[in-house]
Scaffold this motif. Structure first.
Motif, PDB file in Angstrom:
ATOM      1  N   TRP A   1     -13.302  43.988  25.652  1.00  0.00           N
ATOM      2  CA  TRP A   1     -13.052  42.582  25.986  1.00  0.00           C
ATOM      3  C   TRP A   1     -12.737  41.797  24.720  1.00  0.00           C
ATOM      4  N   CYS A   2     -11.947  40.726  24.895  1.00  0.00           N
ATOM      5  CA  CYS A   2     -11.632  39.819  23.787  1.00  0.00           C
ATOM      6  C   CYS A   2     -11.576  38.389  24.308  1.00  0.00           C
ATOM      7  N   PHE A   3     -12.342  37.488  23.670  1.00  0.00           N
ATOM      8  CA  PHE A   3     -12.313  36.057  23.974  1.00  0.00           C
ATOM      9  C   PHE A   3     -11.707  35.335  22.774  1.00  0.00           C
ATOM     10  N   VAL A   4     -10.892  34.321  23.032  1.00  0.00           N
ATOM     11  CA  VAL A   4     -10.355  33.487  21.956  1.00  0.00           C
ATOM     12  C   VAL A   4     -10.706  32.032  22.254  1.00  0.00           C
ATOM     13  N   ASP A   5     -11.379  31.393  21.318  1.00  0.00           N
ATOM     14  CA  ASP A   5     -11.751  29.987  21.437  1.00  0.00           C
ATOM     15  C   ASP A   5     -11.128  29.212  20.282  1.00  0.00           C
ATOM     16  N   LEU A   6     -10.542  28.049  20.579  1.00  0.00           N
ATOM     17  CA  LEU A   6      -9.906  27.217  19.561  1.00  0.00           C
ATOM     18  C   LEU A   6     -10.459  25.800  19.622  1.00  0.00           C
ATOM     19  N   LEU A   7     -10.552  25.158  18.453  1.00  0.00           N
ATOM     20  CA  LEU A   7     -10.959  23.759  18.391  1.00  0.00           C
ATOM     21  C   LEU A   7      -9.737  22.890  18.631  1.00  0.00           C
ATOM     22  N   ASP A   8      -9.866  21.896  19.523  1.00  0.00           N
ATOM     23  CA  ASP A   8      -8.733  21.009  19.768  1.00  0.00           C
ATOM     24  C   ASP A   8      -8.661  19.943  18.676  1.00  0.00           C
ATOM     25  N   ASP A   9      -7.748  18.982  18.829  1.00  0.00           N
ATOM     26  CA  ASP A   9      -7.546  17.962  17.798  1.00  0.00           C
ATOM     27  C   ASP A   9      -8.772  17.088  17.588  1.00  0.00           C
ATOM     28  N   ASP A  10      -9.663  17.030  18.589  1.00  0.00           N
ATOM     29  CA  ASP A  10     -10.900  16.243  18.466  1.00  0.00           C
ATOM     30  C   ASP A  10     -12.084  17.086  18.012  1.00  0.00           C
ATOM     31  N   GLY A  11     -11.826  18.364  17.685  1.00  0.00           N
ATOM     32  CA  GLY A  11     -12.911  19.232  17.237  1.00  0.00           C
ATOM     33  C   GLY A  11     -13.731  19.822  18.357  1.00  0.00           C
ATOM     34  N   VAL A  12     -13.254  19.729  19.606  1.00  0.00           N
ATOM     35  CA  VAL A  12     -13.969  20.266  20.764  1.00  0.00           C
ATOM     36  C   VAL A  12     -13.495  21.700  21.020  1.00  0.00           C
ATOM     37  N   PRO A  13     -14.418  22.654  21.144  1.00  0.00           N
ATOM     38  CA  PRO A  13     -13.993  24.042  21.389  1.00  0.00           C
ATOM     39  C   PRO A  13     -13.438  24.222  22.798  1.00  0.00           C
ATOM     40  N   ARG A  14     -12.328  24.954  22.896  1.00  0.00           N
ATOM     41  CA  ARG A  14     -11.705  25.256  24.178  1.00  0.00           C
ATOM     42  C   ARG A  14     -11.450  26.758  24.252  1.00  0.00           C
ATOM     43  N   ARG A  15     -11.869  27.362  25.343  1.00  0.00           N
ATOM     44  CA  ARG A  15     -11.594  28.793  25.536  1.00  0.00           C
ATOM     45  C   ARG A  15     -10.168  28.936  26.065  1.00  0.00           C
ATOM     46  N   VAL A  16      -9.313  29.615  25.305  1.00  0.00           N
ATOM     47  CA  VAL A  16      -7.902  29.707  25.670  1.00  0.00           C
ATOM     48  C   VAL A  16      -7.517  31.090  26.179  1.00  0.00           C
ATOM     49  N   GLU A  17      -8.363  32.093  25.989  1.00  0.00           N
ATOM     50  CA  GLU A  17      -8.003  33.438  26.431  1.00  0.00           C
ATOM     51  C   GLU A  17      -9.250  34.276  26.659  1.00  0.00           C
ATOM     52  N   VAL A  18      -9.251  35.025  27.758  1.00  0.00           N
ATOM     53  CA  VAL A  18     -10.257  36.060  28.042  1.00  0.00           C
ATOM     54  C   VAL A  18      -9.472  37.274  28.510  1.00  0.00           C
ATOM     55  N   ALA A  19      -9.498  38.351  27.734  1.00  0.00           N
ATOM     56  CA  ALA A  19      -8.640  39.499  28.028  1.00  0.00           C
ATOM     57  C   ALA A  19      -9.461  40.781  28.130  1.00  0.00           C
ATOM     58  N   PRO A  20      -9.322  41.516  29.237  1.00  0.00           N
ATOM     59  CA  PRO A  20     -10.011  42.799  29.383  1.00  0.00           C
ATOM     60  C   PRO A  20      -9.089  43.954  28.999  1.00  0.00           C
ATOM     61  N   ALA A  21      -9.691  45.054  28.563  1.00  0.00           N
ATOM     62  CA  ALA A  21      -8.906  46.261  28.301  1.00  0.00           C
ATOM     63  C   ALA A  21      -8.456  46.888  29.615  1.00  0.00           C
ATOM     64  N   ASP A  22      -9.263  46.722  30.657  1.00  0.00           N
ATOM     65  CA  ASP A  22      -8.963  47.282  31.972  1.00  0.00           C
ATOM     66  C   ASP A  22      -8.284  46.223  32.836  1.00  0.00           C
ATOM     67  N   PRO A  23      -7.008  46.388  33.192  1.00  0.00           N
ATOM     68  CA  PRO A  23      -6.319  45.374  34.004  1.00  0.00           C
ATOM     69  C   PRO A  23      -6.999  45.090  35.334  1.00  0.00           C
ATOM     70  N   GLU A  24      -7.761  46.036  35.864  1.00  0.00           N
ATOM     71  CA  GLU A  24      -8.427  45.829  37.140  1.00  0.00           C
ATOM     72  C   GLU A  24      -9.558  44.803  37.048  1.00  0.00           C
ATOM     73  N   ARG A  25      -9.926  44.419  35.843  1.00  0.00           N
ATOM     74  CA  ARG A  25     -10.979  43.418  35.664  1.00  0.00           C
ATOM     75  C   ARG A  25     -10.403  42.039  35.346  1.00  0.00           C
ATOM     76  N   ALA A  26      -9.136  41.839  35.670  1.00  0.00           N
ATOM     77  CA  ALA A  26      -8.489  40.560  35.407  1.00  0.00           C
ATOM     78  C   ALA A  26      -9.159  39.426  36.185  1.00  0.00           C
TER      79      ALA A  26
END
Length: 273
Positions: free
Chosen positions: A90-115
């Motif tokens: 699994w891979c999660f990507v979180d980014l801070l927006d222009d106001d410094g608030v964290p936003r989760r922009v991606e959650v990706a599984p290795a197994d496509p069946e867990r989409a």
């Protein structure tokens, strides 16, 4: 539980020994928008189509992020491709927006069946003050390594019952959270974990993850700067287009016509007799 801080020198050495290459698939990229197509020349669109036909390829890490420069979505997808499916489940990507608030922009599984499970985790968003490893890495810019995930750690790292249930379904066994830092500031974090893969993550894994995070953060930061500048330019151009021209019979025009012409400067004064 273990917290590890790595230096840039160690990270560079680790990537060189690991081969420093990732598998990038152009075929999995979403179709271009009308705006993106308009920005590309015919030759560039043909090159994109040819690249998609070639399918997945191995490219050096630095080159992969260079190719993704100025495209935020592609930079994030390249970061994910560096970890799943070969390095993590699994891979999660979180980014801070222009106001410094964290936003989760991606959650990706290795197994496509867990989409579906990935979509559910993504819908949870990112709460302020969360104690997740990603939130901690965002706050202090220090990577986290958890060799083993205990039931107690799962409860501690989740926000509520729904969050806990989704995370349990993902079945994390070993986890790392690495900050994304560019130009001396933290702009986000990437979290990866293994549920079926063995062995557990170790210090070597953290070094390799840090080497991937470094160019990824720079590519993402460049892409966001480019998008902000482009949006500002388009907004300025739109304001110019929408600005109505001054009407011929407007008050300022009438006032200009009614204004008497300026008198010429008086000549020399007459001499007294």
């Amino acid at each position: 539980m273990m917290t590890i801080t790595t230096t840039r020198t160690a990270v560079a050495t680790g990537a060189a020994q690991a081969g420093g290459a990732i598998r990038v698939s152009a075929a999995g990229e979403p179709p271009l928008s009308a705006e993106e197509r308009a920005r590309l020349s015919q030759a560039e669109r043909a090159a994109r189509a040819l690249e998609r036909d070639r399918g997945p390829r191995e490219v050096p890490i630095e080159r992969a992020f260079l190719e993704a420069a100025l495209d935020l979505g592609r930079s994030v997808r390249t970061l994910v491709a560096a970890f799943v499916p070969r390095f993590a489940d699994w891979c999660f990507v979180d980014l801070l927006d222009d106001d410094g608030v964290p936003r989760r922009v991606e959650v990706a599984p290795a197994d496509p069946e867990r989409a579906g499970l990935a979509a559910e985790m993504l819908s949870l968003g990112f709460g302020p003050g969360w104690a997740t490893p990603s939130a901690q890495a965002l706050r202090d810019g220090t990577p986290r390594l958890y060799r083993e995930i205990s039931p107690e750690l799962l409860v501690w790292a989740t926000h509520d019952e729904r969050h806990l249930a989704v995370f349990r379904a993902m079945d994390p066994r070993s986890l790392m959270a690495v900050p994304l830092s560019a130009r001396g500031r933290v702009i986000g974090a990437v979290t990866v974990f293994r549920s079926t893969m063995v062995p557990a993550f170790d210090e070597w894994s953290l070094v390799f993850a840090g080497e991937i995070a470094a160019p990824a953060a720079l590519a993402i930061d460049n892409a966001r700067t480019f998008e902000r500048e482009r949006a500002a330019r388009l907004a300025a151009e739109q304001r110019v287009v929408e600005k109505p021209p001054a009407a011929k019979g407007s008050a300022p025009a009438k006032a200009a016509r009614a204004r008497p012409p300026a008198r010429k400067a008086a000549g020399k004064t007459k001499r007294r007799r």
